[in-house]
Design a protein around this motif. Structure first.
Motif, mmCIF file in Angstrom:
data_model
loop_
_atom_site.group_PDB
_atom_site.id
_atom_site.type_symbol
_atom_site.label_atom_id
_atom_site.label_comp_id
_atom_site.label_asym_id
_atom_site.label_seq_id
_atom_site.Cartn_x
_atom_site.Cartn_y
_atom_site.Cartn_z
ATOM 1 N N GLU A 177 0.834 -1.207 0.000
ATOM 2 C CA GLU A 177 0.000 0.000 0.000
ATOM 3 C C GLU A 177 0.867 1.257 0.000
ATOM 4 N N ASN A 216 2.502 1.692 -3.413
ATOM 5 C CA ASN A 216 1.547 2.144 -4.427
ATOM 6 C C ASN A 216 1.245 3.628 -4.289
ATOM 7 N N GLU A 217 1.431 4.183 -3.106
ATOM 8 C CA GLU A 217 1.247 5.618 -2.914
ATOM 9 C C GLU A 217 2.372 6.422 -3.552
ATOM 10 N N GLN A 226 3.248 3.932 -9.263
ATOM 11 C CA GLN A 226 2.187 3.119 -9.844
ATOM 12 C C GLN A 226 2.784 2.196 -10.894
ATOM 13 N N GLU A 265 -0.672 -0.574 -15.815
ATOM 14 C CA GLU A 265 -1.857 -1.419 -15.793
ATOM 15 C C GLU A 265 -1.785 -2.557 -16.804
ATOM 16 N N TYR A 324 6.656 2.109 -14.876
ATOM 17 C CA TYR A 324 6.449 2.887 -13.649
ATOM 18 C C TYR A 324 5.967 4.303 -13.918
ATOM 19 N N THR A 325 5.169 4.803 -12.989
ATOM 20 C CA THR A 325 4.770 6.206 -12.979
ATOM 21 C C THR A 325 4.882 6.720 -11.543
ATOM 22 N N ARG A 340 3.861 8.970 -8.610
ATOM 23 C CA ARG A 340 2.584 9.594 -8.276
ATOM 24 C C ARG A 340 2.712 11.121 -8.286
#
Length: 492
Positions: free
Chosen positions: A205, A208-209, A212, A215, A323-324, A326
Motif C-alpha cells: 500500500e 503504491n502511494e 504506480q 496497468e 512505472y509512474t 505519483r
C-alpha cells in the motif's frame, strides 16, 4: 615509383571514398529503420493471428539492425541515426509484446475460454481446456519500493527483459517477506535478505502511494487461480549478474516449466549479463533459440556492449513502460530550471560509512567543473542549475554553496518529510540516510529534471542508475537528443 607530390591527391581520394561510403551507410540505416517499422506495425495489427510469444514478430528484426548498429562508429550524423533506429525498434518490439502479453489480452483469452465452455472456467473444471491459454508460459517478476528502491525496481525490470527475450508472459507479484522466503527458501543469504521485507521497509500500500505499476502488467496473485497457475519455479540467481563468472547458467528460453521466477537479483543486471555474453559471443550459454537471440540483440542495440557499462538507455525505456511516479511527489514548476539556454546538472552523492558526515565534497567539486567544461563545448547557455540529492544534509548545503560560487543555482528539495537532523544509524547500511522512502522518490522526481550532465555513483549504485534513467525519460519527452555528460564518483 610515385612522386611524393601524388600522395596528397591519393589521400584526398581515399577520404572522398570513405565519406561516400559513410553517406551510403546512413541512407541504408534510414531505409532499414523504415522497413523494420513498417514490418513491425503490420505485425502489430496482425499479431492476434500468431502463436503466443514474439518469435514470428522478430524473425526479420535482427537482420534489419545487425549492420551499422553494433559494429563501428561512423560520423556523428550516422551515429545519431543509428540510435534513433535502435530506439524505435525497441519501442516497436515492446508494443508488440504488450499487445500479445498484456492484461487486456489475457482477459480476452479468458473470456473466450469461458464462452466456448458455456461460462465454465477451464481451470476449475477437470477436462475443460483453453488452447488460447494452455500454450502460454509465464515469468513472475517481483516488484517493491520505498526501501532498497534502486535494487527492487531494477530487479523487476530484469524480469521484464527475460520475459521479452523468452516470449513468456510477465506477471507481477509484490516482493514481501512471504514471497522472498518462497523463492530463496529462507536459508543463508536469502534469510538475511528476506528479513528486510517487513512493514517498516514499505508494504504494498505504501509503495503504491509512491509508484504506480503500469496497468498492462497482469497480477500473478489476482490471476493465479483463474489461470490455474502453480507456484513459480525459481531460476538460478546467476542470471543477470554482471560480475559473476558465466558458470551454472541455465538455458532460460528452453525451460519446460509453465511458470518460472527470475531471482531476486540484488546488485544484478540482466542488461549487463546479455551485453557481456554478446561481447564474448556466448549468448548461447543462456539462450537456445535464434529468435530469443535476435530479440536480445534488439534490446541491447540501445547501449554500448561493454561488461562494465550499465544498460541505462534500455532501462530508461523499460522504466517508462513500467512505472509512474505519483503526482503528489512531483516537483512544482517553480522548482524546475531548464530549457535550451540553461545548463543543468544532476548530482547524487551518497555515503555508507557512519564516520562520513558528508562535508567533504572535493570529488563532487572536481566533477562539477569537469562537466561544466564539457557542456560549454557543446551548448550555449545563459544560466545554469545544479540539482542536488544526497543522504547527508552537509553535502546538500555544501554543494548549493559551490553551485553559487561557479554562478549556478543550487536546487534541492525545499522541505523533507523526514527529519534531516536525526543521528544516522549506520550500524547497518540504510538507503539514502534519513532522506529515505518517500523523500528518496521526491528527490529522484526533482533531480531527474537535469538535462545535460550527471555526477554520481554510475559504476555501482542502482539509485544513481534510476536517476540517470529518469533523466533520459524526461529528455525524450522534451525531444532532447545528444549525450549526457557523466562524471562518476568513486566512493560512497
Amino acid at each position: 615509383p610515385r612522386s611524393r607530390e601524388s600522395y596528397p591527391s591519393m589521400k584526398s581520394t581515399v577520404v572522398s571514398v570513405v565519406v561516400s561510403l559513410t553517406g551510403i551507410i546512413a541512407v541504408v540505416l534510414v531505409f532499414r529503420a523504415a522497413q523494420f517499422n513498417n514490418v513491425s506495425n503490420e505485425l502489430l495489427s496482425k499479431s492476434d493471428d500468431f502463436d503466443h510469444g514474439i518469435i514470428e514478430t522478430t524473425h526479420l528484426s535482427h537482420r534489419l539492425l545487425e549492420r551499422g548498429l553494433s559494429r563501428r562508429r561512423h560520423d556523428e550524423t550516422s551515429v545519431k541515426g543509428a540510435k534513433t533506429v535502435a530506439y524505435e525498434s525497441v519501442v516497436n518490439l515492446l508494443n508488440i509484446y504488450k499487445h500479445q502479453h498484456g492484461h487486456e489480452q489475457l482477459m480476452r483469452e479468458l473470456e473466450e475460454c469461458r464462452r466456448r465452455n458455456g461460462g465454465v472456467n477451464a481451470f476449475t473444471k477437470s477436462g475443460v481446456r483453453c488452447p488460447e491459454l494452455d500454450n502460454r508460459k509465464f515469468i513472475v517478476g517481483y516488484f517493491s519500493c520505498l526501501k532498497q528502491t534502486g535494487n527492487r525496481l531494477h530487479n523487476f525490470m530484469n524480469s521484464m527483459i527475460w520475459a521479452i527475450v523468452t516470449g513468456r508472459t510477465l506477471l507481477y507479484d509484490y516482493h514481501s517477506m512471504e514471497t522472498c522466503v518462497k523463492i530463496t527458501k529462507g536459508g543463508g543469504h536469502g534469510k538475511r535478505i528476506c528479513a528486510l521485507y517487513g512493514t517498516e521497509q514499505g508494504n504494498a500500500e505504501d509503495c503504491n502511494e509512491a509508484i504506480q505499476l503500469a496497468e498492462w502488467i497482469p497480477s500473478f496473485h489476482a490471476l493465479k487461480d483463474e489461470l490455474g497457475l502453480e507456484e513459480p519455479t525459481y531460476t538460478h540467481c546467476g542470471l543477470g549478474s554482471s560480475r559473476a563468472e558465466f558458470k551454472n547458467d541455465v538455458e532460460i528460453d528452453a525451460l519446460p516449466n509453465r511458470v518460472i521466477s527470475s531471482c531476486n537479483g540484488l546488485g544484478m543486471n540482466a542488461g549487463l549479463k546479455l551485453s557481456g555474453l554478446m561481447l564474448s559471443h556466448n549468448l548461447e550459454k543462456i539462450l537456445t533459440k535464434q529468435s530469443s537471440i535476435e530479440v536480445a540483440n534488439i534490446l541491447m542495440s540501445l547501449d554500448s556492449k561493454k561488461r562494465d557499462i550499465h544498460s541505462w538507455n534500455l532501462y530508461s525505456v523499460l522504466f517508462d513502460e513500467a512505472y509512474t511516479v505519483r503526482s503528489h511527489l512531483l516537483p512544482v514548476s517553480t522548482q524546475i530550471v531548464s530549457g535550451p539556454d540553461v545548463a543543468s546538472i544532476a548530482i547524487h552523492s551518497r555515503h555508507v560509512s557512519k564516520s562520513n558526515d558528508g562535508s567533504d565534497i572535493a570529488e563532487e567539486k572536481a566533477c562539477l567543473r569537469r562537466v561544466m567544461k564539457e557542456i560549454k563545448d557543446v551548448k550555449r547557455y545563459r544560466e545554469c542549475a545544479v540539482y542536488i540529492m544526497s543522504d547527508r544534509l552537509a553535502t546538500v548545503e555544501a554543494l548549493k554553496k559551490e553551485a553559487e560560487i561557479i554562478g549556478c543555482k543550487g536546487i534541492s528539495l525545499q522541505q523533507y518529510t523526514t527529519d534531516p537532523t536525526i543521528e544516522i544509524d549506520q550500524s547497518r547500511p540504510k538507503e539514502h540516510g534519513p532522506f529515505n522512502k518517500l523523500d528518496f522518490i521526491r528527490d529522484l522526481a526533482l533531480v531527474s529534471n537535469a538535462e545535460d550532465a550527471i555526477i554520481g555513483h554510475t559504476a555501482y549504485s542502482t539509485s544513481t542508475y534510476l536517476l540517470l534513467e529518469m533523466m533520459q525519460v524526461n529528455r525524450r519527452k522534451k525531444g532532447i537528443d545528444g549525450s549526457i555528460a557523466i562524471c562518476p564518483l568513486s566512493r560512497f
